[in-house]
Design an enzyme around this catalytic site. Structure first.
Site, short mmCIF file in Angstrom:
data_model
loop_
_atom_site.label_atom_id
_atom_site.label_comp_id
_atom_site.label_asym_id
_atom_site.label_seq_id
_atom_site.Cartn_x
_atom_site.Cartn_y
_atom_site.Cartn_z
N GLU A 30 -11.31 -4.11 -3.12
CA GLU A 30 -10.38 -3.05 -3.47
C GLU A 30 -10.09 -3.10 -4.98
O GLU A 30 -9.22 -3.86 -5.42
CB GLU A 30 -9.08 -3.22 -2.69
N HIS A 59 0.81 -1.22 0.00
CA HIS A 59 0.00 0.00 0.00
C HIS A 59 0.85 1.28 0.00
O HIS A 59 0.51 2.27 0.65
CB HIS A 59 -0.96 -0.01 1.18
N HIS A 75 -9.83 1.64 0.52
CA HIS A 75 -9.70 0.44 1.36
C HIS A 75 -10.80 0.37 2.43
O HIS A 75 -10.51 0.11 3.59
CB HIS A 75 -8.31 0.41 2.02
#
Length: 352
Positions: free
Chosen positions: A316, A112, A186
């Protein structure tokens, strides 16, 4: 469908200062449902929707107050994640023969966007309103070398609630040096109003393959057809039954497209039969990560609730994991003069 007259409003309130920047809480309201946002991390803090009996509940895992996200958001609840959502293997990649080494924050890998990705940055916000939507436009400049990524990447994120109960997100990015980019949201969804785990949710994903992974959850580079496996959600399935068949929770990338395109495609539908709540997900990206909150344990959330594994599911939409290191995957590179665009739509409804 939810059938009530929409009355679009947006409220803004400064709630904190973080790293010298003002942090705001925004409430988008269409008269039927409300969405709470903040310019810290581009976070969706709450989504409040009615059930089939008209009772309103929050349907995403949340923290109690916006400032709590500064130090307590290890699971990336509701965050805008980047520069690269999901994993990049060995925390490195090559572009045009040049090697780049990223911050490793997930074992030997980058997850991420590194240790301080987009979800912990204060974005510059601007409220807007149109005839059928209210929203917040946010911008953030990720400077050349941030977390090891090349190029000054300018990103604009539009987050808006429409009169027909759609939460629309749009990411746009440009760079002054060739780079990689993969942005998503997210949020952790639980359509029961977080009254139970998500095993009773019905899930359909319009994808016939996944990208299987090896050590560190890095894709092998292959595609695995889902037919005849617990990964098959091509028709609606009870999430709990599929988890039992798999023997664990899900954390897998589904192939919603085989190549990049601008098509906004319906990629998933989620239903909670008891409440009647439904959510359809649309995206322009080639993949979607299904994650069933496997590592969320004894986590103190909003409203006095303690979140446990499988108390939410994430969908996602994104580029495939580790695409910078997989030449056979759809490219996640961005060059000067090009524009990265990713649209996501969450459409909420009721099925009685």
């Amino acid at each position: 469908m939810i059938e009530e007259k929409a009355d679009l409003t947006v409220k803004a309130e400064k709630v904190a200062t973080w790293e010298g920047e003002d942090v705001f809480q925004y409430v988008l309201d269409n008269g039927v449902m409300q969405v709470e946002l903040t310019n810290y991390g581009g976070i969706i803090a709450r989504i409040i929707t009615p059930d089939k009996d008209g009772k309103h509940d929050n349907v995403v895992l949340a923290l109690e107050e916006i400032p709590d996200y500064f130090t307590k958001n290890g699971p990336y609840l509701g965050a805008a994640v980047g520069r690269y959502a999901n994993r990049i293997g060995t925390g490195s990649f090559e572009l045009d023969g040049e090697s780049f080494h990223l911050t490793k924050n997930n074992g030997e890998n980058t997850l991420h966007g590194g240790s301080k990705g987009f979800g912990v940055k204060v974005w510059t916000p601007e409220v807007y309103k149109s005839d059928n939507a209210v929203g917040v436009k946010m911008t953030y400049l990720s400077v050349d070398g941030e977390e090891g990524f090349p190029g000054n990447l300018m990103t604009t994120l539009w987050m808006e609630l429409t009169s027909d109960n759609k939460l629309k997100l749009r990411f746009e990015s440009t760079t002054d040096k060739k780079t990689v980019v993969n942005l998503t949201n997210h949020s952790y969804f639980n359509l029961s109003g977080i009254k139970e785990d998500v095993r009773s949710h019905e899930l359909q994903i319009f994808a016939e393959a996944i990208t299987p992974t090896g050590p560190g959850q890095i894709p092998t580079g292959e595609l695995l057809e889902v037919s005849g496996t617990p990964f098959d959600f091509t028709t609606p399935k009870k999430l709990g039954a599929q988890m039992d068949a798999l023997g664990e929770g899900f954390d897998h990338n589904y192939v919603t497209k085989r190549e990049n395109s601008t098509e906004l495609k319906k990629i998933a539908v989620v239903k909670h039969p008891k409440s009647g709540r439904t959510m359809a997900v649309y995206s322009t990206a080639p993949g979607v990560q299904l994650y069933t909150a496997n590592h969320v344990r004894d986590f103190a959330g909003a409203d006095g609730k303690i979140y446990q594994p499988h108390w939410a599911l994430c969908l996602e939409p994104e580029a495939w994991p580790d695409s910078p290191n997989k030449l056979n995957f759809p490219s996640a590179s961005l060059a000067p003069g090009e524009q990265y665009v990713h649209e996501i739509v969450y459409e909420f409804g009721i099925e009685k």
